[in-house]
Design a protein around this motif. Structure first.
Motif, mmCIF file in Angstrom:
data_model
loop_
_atom_site.group_PDB
_atom_site.id
_atom_site.type_symbol
_atom_site.label_atom_id
_atom_site.label_comp_id
_atom_site.label_asym_id
_atom_site.label_seq_id
_atom_site.Cartn_x
_atom_site.Cartn_y
_atom_site.Cartn_z
ATOM 1 N N LEU A 68 25.841 101.881 -19.047
ATOM 2 C CA LEU A 68 27.076 102.632 -19.258
ATOM 3 C C LEU A 68 27.556 103.312 -17.977
ATOM 4 O O LEU A 68 28.758 103.358 -17.708
ATOM 5 C CB LEU A 68 26.871 103.683 -20.355
ATOM 6 C CG LEU A 68 26.860 103.176 -21.795
ATOM 7 C CD1 LEU A 68 26.629 104.323 -22.750
ATOM 8 C CD2 LEU A 68 28.160 102.453 -22.124
ATOM 9 N N ALA A 69 26.631 103.862 -17.202
ATOM 10 C CA ALA A 69 27.025 104.572 -15.982
ATOM 11 C C ALA A 69 27.717 103.655 -14.982
ATOM 12 O O ALA A 69 28.505 104.110 -14.142
ATOM 13 C CB ALA A 69 25.802 105.224 -15.346
ATOM 14 N N GLY A 146 30.258 104.662 -26.022
ATOM 15 C CA GLY A 146 29.676 104.874 -24.706
ATOM 16 C C GLY A 146 30.700 104.811 -23.594
ATOM 17 O O GLY A 146 30.571 105.511 -22.579
ATOM 18 N N GLY A 149 32.187 108.219 -22.919
ATOM 19 C CA GLY A 149 31.313 109.052 -22.097
ATOM 20 C C GLY A 149 31.297 108.619 -20.642
ATOM 21 O O GLY A 149 31.298 109.460 -19.736
ATOM 22 N N ALA A 150 31.302 107.293 -20.405
ATOM 23 C CA ALA A 150 31.307 106.795 -19.032
ATOM 24 C C ALA A 150 32.584 107.184 -18.311
ATOM 25 O O ALA A 150 32.566 107.509 -17.114
ATOM 26 C CB ALA A 150 31.140 105.274 -19.039
ATOM 27 N N THR A 153 32.660 111.051 -17.407
ATOM 28 C CA THR A 153 31.745 111.471 -16.333
ATOM 29 C C THR A 153 31.960 110.679 -15.052
ATOM 30 O O THR A 153 31.141 110.757 -14.137
ATOM 31 C CB THR A 153 30.285 111.289 -16.796
ATOM 32 O OG1 THR A 153 30.056 109.908 -17.136
ATOM 33 C CG2 THR A 153 29.992 112.155 -18.003
ATOM 34 N N SER A 159 25.922 111.262 -13.269
ATOM 35 C CA SER A 159 26.703 110.829 -14.429
ATOM 36 C C SER A 159 25.845 110.129 -15.479
ATOM 37 O O SER A 159 26.153 110.197 -16.670
ATOM 38 C CB SER A 159 27.828 109.890 -13.976
ATOM 39 O OG SER A 159 27.304 108.750 -13.311
ATOM 40 N N VAL A 163 26.187 111.107 -19.337
ATOM 41 C CA VAL A 163 26.603 110.134 -20.354
ATOM 42 C C VAL A 163 25.662 110.177 -21.540
ATOM 43 O O VAL A 163 26.086 110.174 -22.703
ATOM 44 C CB VAL A 163 26.660 108.709 -19.755
ATOM 45 C CG1 VAL A 163 26.829 107.675 -20.858
ATOM 46 C CG2 VAL A 163 27.806 108.591 -18.770
ATOM 47 N N THR A 213 39.346 106.395 -23.938
ATOM 48 C CA THR A 213 38.776 105.993 -22.653
ATOM 49 C C THR A 213 39.861 105.847 -21.590
ATOM 50 O O THR A 213 39.697 106.284 -20.445
ATOM 51 C CB THR A 213 38.009 104.674 -22.803
ATOM 52 O OG1 THR A 213 37.023 104.804 -23.826
ATOM 53 C CG2 THR A 213 37.328 104.293 -21.505
#
Length: 222
Positions: A68-69, A146, A149-150, A153, A159, A163, A213
Motif C-alpha cells: 500500500l505504501a 487501503g 490510507g495510502a 499519508t 507513511s 497507513v 482517494t
C-alpha cells in the motif's frame, strides 16, 4: 474515460513486471505466514481446522498492506501524479485504475493460492471453495480502503506505519465477515449472509473509495 482507465492499469502492470520483487514479496509473505502457523500450533487437525480461516484471512490482509505504501509513491516522486491531476480524464477513474492494478498484483494471487495453503489446515473441499470465494469478494475492499490510507499519508515520513494505523480498524469488518463465512461452512451453517456482507462491503468501497482517494491525492499534490 475507459481509455484512461485501461491505460493506467496497463502501465502499472508493466511497471510491476519490471519489478517482479513486488509480486514476490506479497506472495512469499502470504505463503510463509500461512505455512508457519501449523508448525507453531498444535498438529491436531481439529485445532487447525478451527483456526485456519482466521489465519489465512489475517495473512491475506497483511500481505495486501505490504504494497500500500508504494501504491502512489513512485508517481508522486516522478511527477506522474501531477500529470494525472491535470489530465482531462477524471482523476477518480484513473485512481480506480491504479487500485484495480494493485488488486491484480496483491489480491488475486492470494485468492488463487488460498485453497492450496488451506489444505495444510485440513479443510474440506466445500470450505476451500467458500474461503476462495470470500477472499475474491473481500480483497477488493482491502485494496479500495487501503488506497485511501495510502493517499492520505502520501509524502509523509513513515507513511507505511501510518497507513497501517489508518486502515487496520477499517479492515476489521471485512476480516470478521470473511473468516466467519468459512467458519459457518465448517459448522454446517450457511455462509450466504457473510458472503453477502462481504460483497456489500466491496460494493460500498467501490462507490466511495475512488472519490475519497482522488480528493486526498489532489490535496497531496497541492
Amino acid at each position: 474515460m475507459s481509455t484512461g482507465f485501461i491505460t493506467v492499469i496497463h502501465r502499472d502492470l508493466l511497471q510491476v513486471l519490471r519489478r517482479r520483487s513486488d509480486i514476490a514479496t506479497t506472495v512469499f509473505f502470504f505463503v510463509i505466514v500461512a505455512s508457519l502457523f501449523p508448525l507453531a500450533v498444535s498438529p491436531d487437525p481439529a485445532v487447525l481446522r478451527q483456526i485456519g480461516s482466521g489465519v489465512l484471512w489475517v495473512a491475506a490482509l497483511l500481505a495486501c498492506m505490504l504494497s500500500l505504501a508504494r501504491l502512489f509513491a513512485s508517481d508522486y516522486a516522478d511527477g506522474t501524479l501531477e500529470q494525472m491531476v491535470l489530465s482531462p480524464h477524471s482523476l477518480t477513474v484513473l485512481t480506480l485504475g491504479k487500485i484495480v492494478a494493485h488488486w491484480l498484483v496483491s489480491g488475486l494471487p492470494v485468492v488463487l493460492l488460498s485453497p492450496l495453503l488451506a489444505l495444510q489446515y485440513g479443510m474440506h473441499s466445500h470450505s476451500l471453495l467458500i474461503l476462495a470465494l470470500s477472499l475474491l469478494l473481500g480483497t477488493p475492499a482491502l485494496s479500495l480502503v487501503g488506497a485511501i490510507g495510502a493517499a492520505l499519508t502520501l509524502g509523509v515520513r513513515g507513511s507505511g506505519l501510518l497507513v497501517a494505523l489508518l486502515v487496520l480498524p477499517l479492515y476489521i469488518p471485512v476480516l470478521i465477515f470473511g473468516a466467519g463465512a468459512v467458519t459457518a461452512s465448517q459448522t454446517g451453517m450457511s455462509a450466504e449472509a457473510n458472503l453477502s456482507l462481504l460483497a456489500a462491503s466491496s460494493l460500498l468501497a467501490l462507490i466511495l473509495a475512488p472519490l475519497a482517494t482522488a480528493t486526498a491525492l489532489r490535496i497531496a499534490v497541492e
